[in-house]
Motif scaffolding. Structure first.
Motif, PDB file in Angstrom:
ATOM      1  N   THR A  93      41.425  37.928  42.455  1.00 48.08           N
ATOM      2  CA  THR A  93      42.541  37.395  43.241  1.00 48.08           C
ATOM      3  C   THR A  93      43.735  38.355  43.357  1.00 48.08           C
ATOM      4  N   TYR A 100      52.530  41.791  29.787  1.00 44.49           N
ATOM      5  CA  TYR A 100      51.625  41.272  28.707  1.00 44.49           C
ATOM      6  C   TYR A 100      52.589  40.873  27.614  1.00 44.49           C
ATOM      7  N   LEU A 275      34.795  32.411  36.646  1.00 45.83           N
ATOM      8  CA  LEU A 275      36.335  32.141  36.984  1.00 45.83           C
ATOM      9  C   LEU A 275      36.311  31.741  38.686  1.00 45.83           C
ATOM     10  N   THR A 382      39.714  37.826  32.050  1.00 45.41           N
ATOM     11  CA  THR A 382      40.462  37.626  33.494  1.00 45.41           C
ATOM     12  C   THR A 382      41.393  38.799  33.815  1.00 45.41           C
ATOM     13  N   TYR A 383      41.192  39.852  33.163  1.00 43.77           N
ATOM     14  CA  TYR A 383      42.309  41.092  33.450  1.00 43.77           C
ATOM     15  C   TYR A 383      41.812  42.174  34.039  1.00 43.77           C
ATOM     16  N   LYS A 386      43.085  44.316  37.304  1.00 41.93           N
ATOM     17  CA  LYS A 386      44.396  45.264  37.349  1.00 41.93           C
ATOM     18  C   LYS A 386      44.385  46.459  36.485  1.00 41.93           C
TER      19      LYS A 386
HETATM   20  O1  PYC Z   1      45.966  37.820  34.749  1.00 40.39           O
HETATM   21  O2  PYC Z   1      47.021  38.133  36.322  1.00 40.39           O
HETATM   22  C1  PYC Z   1      46.176  37.698  35.822  1.00 40.39           C
HETATM   23  C2  PYC Z   1      45.143  37.149  36.535  1.00 40.39           C
HETATM   24  C3  PYC Z   1      44.961  36.743  37.897  1.00 40.39           C
HETATM   25  C4  PYC Z   1      44.031  36.055  37.983  1.00 40.39           C
HETATM   26  C5  PYC Z   1      43.086  36.225  37.042  1.00 40.39           C
HETATM   27  N1  PYC Z   1      43.886  36.778  36.011  1.00 40.39           N
END
Ligand code: PYC
Length: 432
Positions: A93, A100, A275, A382-383, A386
């Motif tokens: 996304t 953090y 996810l 999920t990181y 970025k």
């Molecule tokens: O950690 O910013 C995050 C994020 C957004 C979507 C999945 N992880």
């Protein structure tokens, strides 16, 4: 007005070989879609490379680019069993942030934000980074406590991050329901102004173009079938298009990180979960920040095209499915409407899933392994997106110098055996 465009992406070559197009040329080619030079070429797979990178997502491509541009290492093949950017790098996304929980995590992701800030210039490719601010909402005292904790750790690392109250949240995002009589009232938020969103495909394409113009080869539809070793050292890679001799292999995959590491018998403490994400029809721009609600398991941002992009928690069970599910859509709609009731008539256009390799402490696994010449850049949970630039930069430095850079030293594989976990679960967008 004369304009300058270039056929090259890397800084060095851009300076040396800028091609000039008139404004008329640019319009003509834009309309006819003809005569643009290819962004990168297909190559025959050669039998020897200095470095083989497995996975042509943002991590593999960034690593290849920084190897070439920072260290002059260009005899590099990036192998991709599918198409470039077709895994997590094209399925996320696109949220960028560095707020953090641990000092190690904050420092690391902040370097990525800094690299993203100048990426369009470095790659000569518009990656559309929009630093519009990132709000993590707190709906209860426990969340507020974690937000305050994160804000303090962030500030100590020089990151712009603070806790604001509900009134301020409502001022920044007027469409959010910040009234006190909702089912999940907003008590405040962790506000991180440098956070934002980016055009993820442009990042992948920009790195690919720049890396290939510096001499790197990207091989799509090239599956790794095995990795050869002798005496505890990497000696080669078997692929679906032939064998390669090399002494250095970097595992930059997600979803298949354990499969690749198993080829040299290096065990990874990973569990893979899908996810899911979804996007609506485009509407006039109204959402000025990235909104995250951990308690409601949802995050949302609006693209420059006007679509709302939503994500949620990882699916609760391990799986390799990359399809959307009705359960996800129902949960998403219920939760997002608690926050922004006025979007109830918007239509969802698409939904999809990406694969997240979750580690026990929610931090990545980067660096050397017990097999000489087999390095890993995996376990992003999920990181991952970025972290692409900083991971690429730091892995390239490790490959070029043979020394683990300080910025990634805490994320080594050995920490799981030694009990040195870097707990980042508290910084996850939403509870997982
Ligand atoms: O950690 O910013 C995050 C994020 C957004 C979507 C999945 N992880």
């Amino acid at each position: 007005m004369a304009q300058t465009a270039t056929t090259t992406g890397g800084r060095a070559r851009t300076r040396g070989r800028a091609a000039r197009y008139s404004a008329f040329d640019i319009v003509r080619r834009g309309v006819t879609h003809s005569e643009w030079p290819r962004s990168f070429n297909e190559h025959e797979l050669r039998t020897t490379y200095d470095v083989v990178i497995v996975g042509a997502g943002v991590h593999g491509l960034a690593c290849a680019y920084y190897l070439a541009v920072n260290h002059g290492i260009t005899n590099v093949a990036v192998l991709e069993k599918s198409y470039m950017g077709g895994g997590g790098s094209g399925r996320n996304t696109a949220i960028i942030r560095s707020n953090y929980l641990t000092p190690e995590g904050v420092r690391f992701y902040d370097r990525s934000v800094k690299l993203y800030e100048k990426l369009s210039v470095d790659l000569n490719y518009n990656v559309m980074f929009s630093q519009r601010g990132h709000l993590t909402l707190a709906h209860n005292d426990a969340s507020l406590r974690t937000m305050n904790w994160r804000a303090e750790v962030n500030k100590l690392q020089g990151i712009d991050s603070s806790v604001i109250d509900a009134k301020e949240v409502g001022r920044i995002v007027p469409y959010l329901d910040v009234s006190a009589d909702t089912r999940y009232p907003i008590l405040g938020a962790l506000y991180h102004p440098p956070g934002g969103i980016i055009r993820h495909d442009a990042v992948n394409w920009g790195y690919a173009r720049a890396a290939t113009h510096l001499g790197v080869e990207i091989h799509q539809q090239t599956e790794v079938l095995g990795i050869e070793t002798a005496g505890g050292k990497v000696t080669g890679v078997r692929t679906s298009r032939g064998n390669i001799s090399t002494s250095m292999v970097i595992n930059c995959t997600a979803g298949w990180a354990s499969t690749i590491s198993d080829m040299v018998d290096v065990k990874m403490p990973l569990v893979t979960h899908p996810l899911q994400a979804a996007v609506t029809e485009p509407v006039k721009v109204f959402l000025s920040a990235v909104i995250v609600s951990g308690s409601l398991h949802v995050y949302v941002s609006q693209t420059d095209r006007g679509e709302l992009v939503f994500g949620a928690s990882v699916d609760p069970y391990p799986s390799y499915s990359m399809r959307g599910s009705l359960e996800f859509t129902e949960g998403l709609a219920a939760h997002i409407l608690e926050l922004i009731p006025s979007i109830s008539s918007l239509k969802l256009l698409r939904q999809w899933a990406g694969l997240c390799d979750m580690t026990p402490d929610y931090s990545p696994i980067m660096g050397v392994t017990p097999v000489e010449g087999f390095l890993v850049d995996v376990g992003w949970g999920t990181y991952g997106f970025k972290a692409g630039p900083v991971a690429g930069e730091q892995m390239a430095q490790l490959i070029a110098t043979g020394r683990t850079p300080d910025l990634i030293a805490a994320f080594d594989l050995a920490r799981f055996a030694d009990g040195r976990l870097v707990g980042e679960k508290g910084a996850a967008s939403v509870g997982h």
